[in-house]
Design an enzyme around this catalytic site. Structure first.
Site, PDB file in Angstrom:
ATOM      1  N   LYS A 181       2.449 -10.697   3.390  1.00 60.39           N
ATOM      2  CA  LYS A 181       2.612 -10.823   1.939  1.00 60.39           C
ATOM      3  C   LYS A 181       3.618  -9.797   1.452  1.00 60.39           C
ATOM      4  O   LYS A 181       3.368  -8.590   1.500  1.00 60.39           O
ATOM      5  CB  LYS A 181       1.264 -10.625   1.246  1.00 60.39           C
ATOM      6  CG  LYS A 181       1.334 -10.843  -0.243  1.00 60.39           C
ATOM      7  CD  LYS A 181      -0.048 -10.892  -0.820  1.00 60.39           C
ATOM      8  CE  LYS A 181      -0.011 -11.146  -2.312  1.00 60.39           C
ATOM      9  NZ  LYS A 181      -1.367 -11.311  -2.864  1.00 60.39           N
TER      10      LYS A 181
ATOM     11  N   GLY B 294      -3.432 -16.628  -8.963  1.00 62.12           N
ATOM     12  CA  GLY B 294      -4.144 -15.368  -9.139  1.00 62.12           C
ATOM     13  C   GLY B 294      -4.653 -15.188 -10.558  1.00 62.12           C
ATOM     14  O   GLY B 294      -5.643 -15.792 -10.960  1.00 62.12           O
TER      15      GLY B 294
ATOM     16  N   CYS C 236       0.856  -1.180   0.000  1.00 62.97           N
ATOM     17  CA  CYS C 236       0.000   0.000   0.000  1.00 62.97           C
ATOM     18  C   CYS C 236       0.887   1.222   0.000  1.00 62.97           C
ATOM     19  O   CYS C 236       2.010   1.170   0.482  1.00 62.97           O
ATOM     20  CB  CYS C 236      -0.855   0.011   1.257  1.00 62.97           C
ATOM     21  SG  CYS C 236      -2.034  -1.329   1.315  1.00 62.97           S
TER      22      CYS C 236
HETATM   23  C1  LIG Z   1      -6.647  -7.697 -10.585  1.00 62.00           C
HETATM   24  C2  LIG Z   1      -5.792  -8.057  -9.398  1.00 62.00           C
HETATM   25  C3  LIG Z   1      -6.168  -7.680  -8.124  1.00 62.00           C
HETATM   26  C4  LIG Z   1      -5.385  -7.988  -7.020  1.00 62.00           C
HETATM   27  N1  LIG Z   1      -5.785  -7.615  -5.766  1.00 62.00           N
HETATM   28  C5  LIG Z   1      -5.018  -7.930  -4.684  1.00 62.00           C
HETATM   29  C6  LIG Z   1      -5.435  -7.593  -3.372  1.00 62.00           C
HETATM   30  O1  LIG Z   1      -6.514  -7.039  -3.170  1.00 62.00           O
HETATM   31  N2  LIG Z   1      -4.622  -7.909  -2.335  1.00 62.00           N
HETATM   32  C7  LIG Z   1      -3.417  -8.563  -2.512  1.00 62.00           C
HETATM   33  O2  LIG Z   1      -2.723  -8.850  -1.533  1.00 62.00           O
HETATM   34  N3  LIG Z   1      -2.999  -8.922  -3.755  1.00 62.00           N
HETATM   35  C8  LIG Z   1      -3.777  -8.611  -4.834  1.00 62.00           C
HETATM   36  N4  LIG Z   1      -3.358  -8.983  -6.089  1.00 62.00           N
HETATM   37  C9  LIG Z   1      -2.065  -9.686  -6.256  1.00 62.00           C
HETATM   38  C10 LIG Z   1      -2.263 -11.191  -6.368  1.00 62.00           C
HETATM   39  O3  LIG Z   1      -2.837 -11.707  -5.189  1.00 62.00           O
HETATM   40  C11 LIG Z   1      -0.931 -11.883  -6.647  1.00 62.00           C
HETATM   41  O4  LIG Z   1      -0.069 -11.657  -5.546  1.00 62.00           O
HETATM   42  C12 LIG Z   1      -0.260 -11.373  -7.914  1.00 62.00           C
HETATM   43  O5  LIG Z   1      -1.222 -11.102  -8.903  1.00 62.00           O
HETATM   44  C13 LIG Z   1       0.754 -12.374  -8.465  1.00 62.00           C
HETATM   45  O6  LIG Z   1       0.152 -13.630  -8.712  1.00 62.00           O
HETATM   46  P1  LIG Z   1      -0.441 -14.043 -10.164  1.00 62.00           P
HETATM   47  O7  LIG Z   1       0.642 -13.803 -11.168  1.00 62.00           O
HETATM   48  O8  LIG Z   1      -0.827 -15.483 -10.034  1.00 62.00           O
HETATM   49  O9  LIG Z   1      -1.625 -13.149 -10.407  1.00 62.00           O
HETATM   50  C14 LIG Z   1      -4.157  -8.690  -7.204  1.00 62.00           C
HETATM   51  C15 LIG Z   1      -3.792  -9.082  -8.487  1.00 62.00           C
HETATM   52  C16 LIG Z   1      -4.566  -8.789  -9.592  1.00 62.00           C
HETATM   53  C17 LIG Z   1      -4.141  -9.212 -10.957  1.00 62.00           C
END
Ligand SMILES: Cc1cc2nc3c(=O)[nH]c(=O)nc-3n(C[C@H](O)[C@H](O)[C@H](O)COP(=O)(O)O)c2cc1C
Ligand SMILES: Cc1cc2nc3c(=O)[nH]c(=O)nc-3n(C[C@H](O)[C@H](O)[C@H](O)COP(=O)(O)OP(=O)(O)OC[C@H]3O[C@@H](n4cnc5c(N)ncnc54)[C@H](O)[C@@H]3O)c2cc1C
Ligand SMILES: Cc1cc2nc3c(=O)[nH]c(=O)nc-3n(C[C@H](O)[C@H](O)[C@H](O)COP(=O)(O)OP(=O)(O)OC[C@H]3O[C@@H](n4cnc5c(N)ncnc54)[C@H](O)[C@@H]3O)c2cc1C
Ligand SMILES: Cc1cc2nc3c(=O)[nH]c(=O)nc-3n(C[C@H](O)[C@H](O)[C@H](O)COP(=O)(O)O)c2cc1C
Ligand code: FES
Ligand code: FES
Lengths: 266, 321, 321, 266
Positions: free
Chosen positions: C171, C272, C136
């Site tokens: 995280k 994700g 954040c």
């Molecule tokens: C559209 C979107 C929204 C996300 N919102 C959050 C969130 O609210 N909180 C959080 O900790 N991570 C959030 N993430 C990060 C994912 O949890 C993850 O850490 C990141 O996308 C990497 O994994 P991935 O490549 O499998 O998406 C978000 C990712 C995406 C793409």
């Protein structure tokens, strides 16, 4: 004779045709421009002109044969990229970078003996064709091993005719002699006046190199493999350790893929 | 030559904004058979150390989604061999393209030493400037690297600056919390500009062998996968230092990719990994940018940084997820 | 249930190592029509703040090579509405999957506040633990974010730890020079484990409009493009803290990708972006890992960290280029 | 009547056939499982089962028509992804997520008037077909504008027969009336008892919404577009600002794509 180095370049050619020749194995055929030339042992980096969904980099392929005005590449689907290339249909625009690397030196010799493991057969049809043309009286032999009968590539009559003798081996004995090519050659390592050529998996080449050393055979030429990003000497990915450093490494794409067995550290 | 493509980065003027990136075009001669290097805006050599380096044990590369990781280990012939064996060819073919010599060392002191060598050989080499690669291991603090440690970074840049009057571009690592302080430090130390990004730390595991694919464990990620990362830092740097000459690097494979960097704030760009797959990438990018500039009746100089005119760094990068 | 897939991360046991990542599975109910959430190892909620957030102005997403960037801005319904409107459904469908509540705040103090709310509602919510999203904006220091500033990071984690006895996973952000000091700090502050990686800073420029595509300028990169980055940090953390429970995240789309993280040192993984393209990705990954474990007669617990047994962190990441 | 919400899911279907219907525009046809159902105004996220080289995410497409037991999607190649999907050949395995979103509410009305801009025509053939079946006596009108004659989609006899009247417009006057649909409707905004439906580029919808407000027309339903990553309500990408916050935004994929013109901030 020492091969004339052909002009290396980037070609965009449609995949002309493909043909299955064994389990997971096919020919890829292209119609090169008339002035294009290449030598046995050299290779090309192949990729599609349109980006690939699965393989970002190109893949190196030995020139498998030149016949009927076509370039042939013998492709075996092993990993991600080769499996994908094998799915391409004729007409797909492909990028060919090459010819690349040092070809086999074709010295005059009464006997030319090629030992191939699996897809290591790839460079030998073309090598045999050239030797046959240049040294008609010479005896040309192929010792070719595979895992099993499924993966075994059945040579056509024309291809067989390039060799005076073809001996076949499979690990499981499902075709030809059971066991490895290296074991199968048992007593022949000592024979004099033989020009040796090898291509195949690293363990097989290592074992063969050991035999050749044991019998003090010099000048054997093996075509090796290493991971390549560029294929033309700029990325420094494709290193193989030299027998007598310095330098510690050689670039397999420019100081190979064909190397004299005594020159590298097995 | 297309006047619309001419760009000036600090003390260096390039005939077009497309440069060959360090370590991906060797010492030049390898590419001459594909296209004339002289048609490039510039050419950056493989990183050179005073002493030759063998580099790392293989495997040195692995393919990833839309990219690759490498652990070449800055294998290079060393300064003497470079000048004696590579420069004659390179000088002959580089022509109107401006040559940047990329240098590095194992510790800040070695940066000073190699810079001194470049300075004394500058006429023989005929280079237009120096690019300083700070992405080398930090011997003092294992694990991180010189480009990620502000003190070591400062010492390295200062050493180079003190030894040469040539234009100096410092090549920044993206493996930091923020590149701005590093750029600020480079500026304070008298660098002429920066280039970014170098590769991003990455690793691939061989699930059959159950160990890292690369011989050294991990390596640097490059290719289209990292384009958004490079564009982000380029934009951020241009916002922080509107007058800083910037060479944008990272994942550029098409003229559209190049334009993203230029609009984000780069004055020129470098092409790396894409040249492995398509050796003609640079030529196609130069042609594409030329067409674009003519069609829109604009120039690269005019386009550079244009994405800032709307002035929307707003909450840059802070609110994701 | 497949015993081979059961994993224990600190105080939490998951029936399999596949979790739904925060922000990519909403509050759960949206996915129920595709597959039963109860078949997952775990479910992580969208990040929750005490107060609801509208999030950022659109466009909020852009596609990149093998990935996407987002600037959602942690839009969320706020804790009260979550408990009142979302929890009843979520609790009903989550079943044997363990629920992690992902929380964040605009400043360290707000982390403490939301943690206190979770603690007091823990029975009603039925969560197995908390995941702390430190990605954040750092209100104190614009441009960077809490997860990239060790002091703010420590304050946030400490606040959460002091307010709740629930298992806490922090995280981590990859937008730092090194995640190790952050993990060390989390451990010192009593966190049960870490999850990584969150998104990587990225930007895309619209070459027609000549400005950033995303409404806020930049965003976070996710998808297959970042897989090698997440694997790298996972490996590095496991090497630094052999006993630290790690949830691996970043670009996982197939069981092979998941296995890379597990071998690198993760005890479980999160999916994700892949779920946007293929809502059944998690189910396919669970099945694939199950097949693999049976064929090789092994377990996920046994595979976790196996890539270290060769003991080759050697020069990890230091010699690239 | 209020539509019955169909069961949403993930389908893997081969692309059955395609057909060009205008410049850069084609039909994509699929054979859905017999029990699958969807409503006019709803959409599907389309992607290929094998990863795409150019488009990582799926793309949303309105259900264009349901006829001869097939689902039809009207595709116009605008950017990277749509251009790529348009190159796919029949047989390509595709992933369809849906049906998604809120359909058009089909209230009883003597006149149903649809205004379409470019590919905004997509949802209206299916909507007209349903209305025709449910409200035989009702008058169904289509006002359809395009850039020029090339991009204009020529309706088949069957398609024309769904409407009592079709008025065509092109910006350059190369076909039908010159000018925009919104201008072309000049005096008709005031007409009573008209159920309005709109779909097209944002500027056109904004202009139309302004007209409807000017003439105090309520309940007009427009199908809008916004960038989508998931399409089913989890990523929060597809926000459109509400007329009367809170909440400030709505998710277009779940609280749309069909919205009443008065509900969103134009
Ligand atoms: C559209 C979107 C929204 C996300 N919102 C959050 C969130 O609210 N909180 C959080 O900790 N991570 C959030 N993430 C990060 C994912 O949890 C993850 O850490 C990141 O996308 C990497 O994994 P991935 O490549 O499998 O998406 C978000 C990712 C995406 C793409
Ligand atoms: C000079 C040269 C000539 C070749 N000629 C032929 C040929 O004629 N016919 C043919 O079918 N194949 C040939 N190969 C191998 C082929 O190019 C592929 O690179 C190799 O099969 C790996 O690519 P992949 O996509 O199959 O596997 P990937 O998906 O890229 O990787 C899967 C596994 O393959 C291994 N691997 C990756 N790259 C290489 C590489 N370059 N060399 C060896 N192993 C690798 C790694 O262990 C990796 O884990 C040649 C390789 C070289 C270097
Ligand atoms: C609910 C819905 C229904 C749709 N129905 C249809 C249909 O029936 N037929 C049809 O041909 N197209 C339809 N579209 C548009 C289509 O889905 C593509 O998303 C859009 O054309 C952009 O994708 P692209 O690959 O063409 O462009 P991209 O290469 O993804 O992007 C190019 C440009 O397109 C714009 N863009 C990107 N994504 C979107 C988006 N989701 N909506 C609007 N603009 C965008 C951006 O300005 C971007 O710069 C629909 C979109 C939505 C949201
Ligand atoms: C194989 C390889 C070798 C590289 N060697 C160097 C190097 O010697 N010095 C350097 O500064 N950067 C080196 N780089 C980094 C590139 O110059 C470039 O910064 C990075 O790859 C990102 O650009 P790209 O995505 O276009 O490749 C190397 C990159 C690759 C892929
Ligand atoms: S493959 Fe690039 S140098 Fe050999
Ligand atoms: S597109 Fe993901 S929430 Fe609407």
């Amino acid at each position: 004779m020492t091969p004339s180095s052909a002009a290396t370049g980037v070609l965009a050619l449609p995949l002309d045709s493909t043909a299955d020749i064994a389990a997971g194995t096919s020919w890829l055929r292209f119609r090169p421009p008339s002035d294009a030339a290449c030598e046995p042992g050299q290779f090309f980096m192949l990729s599609t002109v349109a980006p690939s969904p699965v393989a970002y980099l190109g893949r190196p392929f030995s020139i498998g044969d030149v016949r009927d005005g076509q370039w042939l590449f013998m492709l075996r689907a092993l990993g991600r990229g080769t499996a994908w290339i094998r799915t391409l249909e004729s007409g797909t625009m492909m990028r060919l970078i090459g010819p690349l690397g040092v070809p086999f030196v074709r010295r005059a010799s009464p006997v030319h003996r090629m030992i191939a493991g699996g897809i290591g057969l790839a460079p030998f049809l073309f090598l045999a064709r050239r030797l046959r043309a240049e040294q008609p009286p010479a005896r040309i032999e192929l010792y070719y091993g595979e895992r099993d009968a499924h993966s075994h590539i059945e040579l056509t009559a024309d291809e067989k005719s390039l060799f005076d003798n073809v001996e076949r081996f499979t690990d499981d004995g499902s075709l030809g002699t059971a066991g490895s090519v290296v074991d199968g050659l048992e007593n022949r390592w000592a024979e004099a006046d033989v020009a040796w050529y090898g291509c195949g998996p690293q363990p097989m080449l290592r074992a063969a190199a050991a035999k050749l050393e044991e019998y003090d055979v010099e000048g054997a030429q093996f075509a090796m493999e290493e991971r390549m990003a560029c294929g033309f000497g700029v990325c420094q990915a494709c290193v193989v350790a030299n027998q007598d450093p310095p330098p510690r490494y050689r670039l397999l794409c420019t100081e190979g893929p064909v190397v004299e067995t005594g020159k590298v550290a097995w | 030559m297309n006047e619309r493509l001419v760009v000036t980065c600090g003390r260096i003027t390039f005939q077009n904004p497309v440069l060959a990136a360090s370590g991906t075009f060797g010492y030049g001669s390898e590419f001459e058979r594909f296209f004339p290097l002289a048609s490039l805006g510039g050419f950056v050599t493989k990183t050179l150390f005073v002493e030759p380096r063998d580099g790392n044990p293989p495997p040195r590369v692995a393919e990833t989604s839309a990219g690759m990781i490498n652990s070449i280990g800055l294998a290079n012939v060393g300064w003497e061999a470079f000048v004696a064996e590579k420069v004659p060819d390179l000088k002959a073919i580089v022509g109107a393209a401006r040559m940047l010599v990329n240098i590095a060392g194992n510790a800040p002191g070695e940066y000073r030493a190699i810079a001194a060598r470049v300075e004394s050989d500058r006429e023989r080499v005929g280079c237009a400037g120096i690019e300083v690669n700070v992405s080398c291991p930090n011997v003092k603090e294992g694990g991180t690297n010189i480009g990620c440690d502000l003190d070591q970074f400062q010492a390295a840049v200062r050493g180079v600056r003190e030894e040469t009057s040539l234009p100096v571009f410092v090549k920044l690592s993206p493996n930091v919390a923020d590149v701005v302080p590093f750029a600020a430090c480079a500026i304070d130390e008298g660098a002429d500009g920066v280039s970014l990004i170098n590769t991003v730390y990455g690793m691939q595991i061989d699930i059959e062998k159950r160990r890292p694919v690369l011989g050294t464990g991990s390596g640097g990620l490059s290719g289209p996968a990292i384009l958004p990362i490079g564009v982000y830092w380029t934009y951020k740097l241009r916002a922080a230092f509107p007058d800083l000459p910037i060479l944008g690097i990272g994942g550029i494979a098409t003229w559209r990719d190049a334009l993203q960097y230029l609009l984000a704030g780069a004055h020129a760009i470098q092409v790396g990994t894409a040249a492995f797959v398509n050796p003609l990438a640079c030529v196609e990018i130069i042609a594409g940018l030329g067409r674009y500039c003519s069609q829109r009746d604009t120039t690269i100089a005019e386009l550079s940084g244009a994405a800032h005119r709307g002035g929307r760094l707003a909450e840059a990068a802070v609110w994701t997820g």
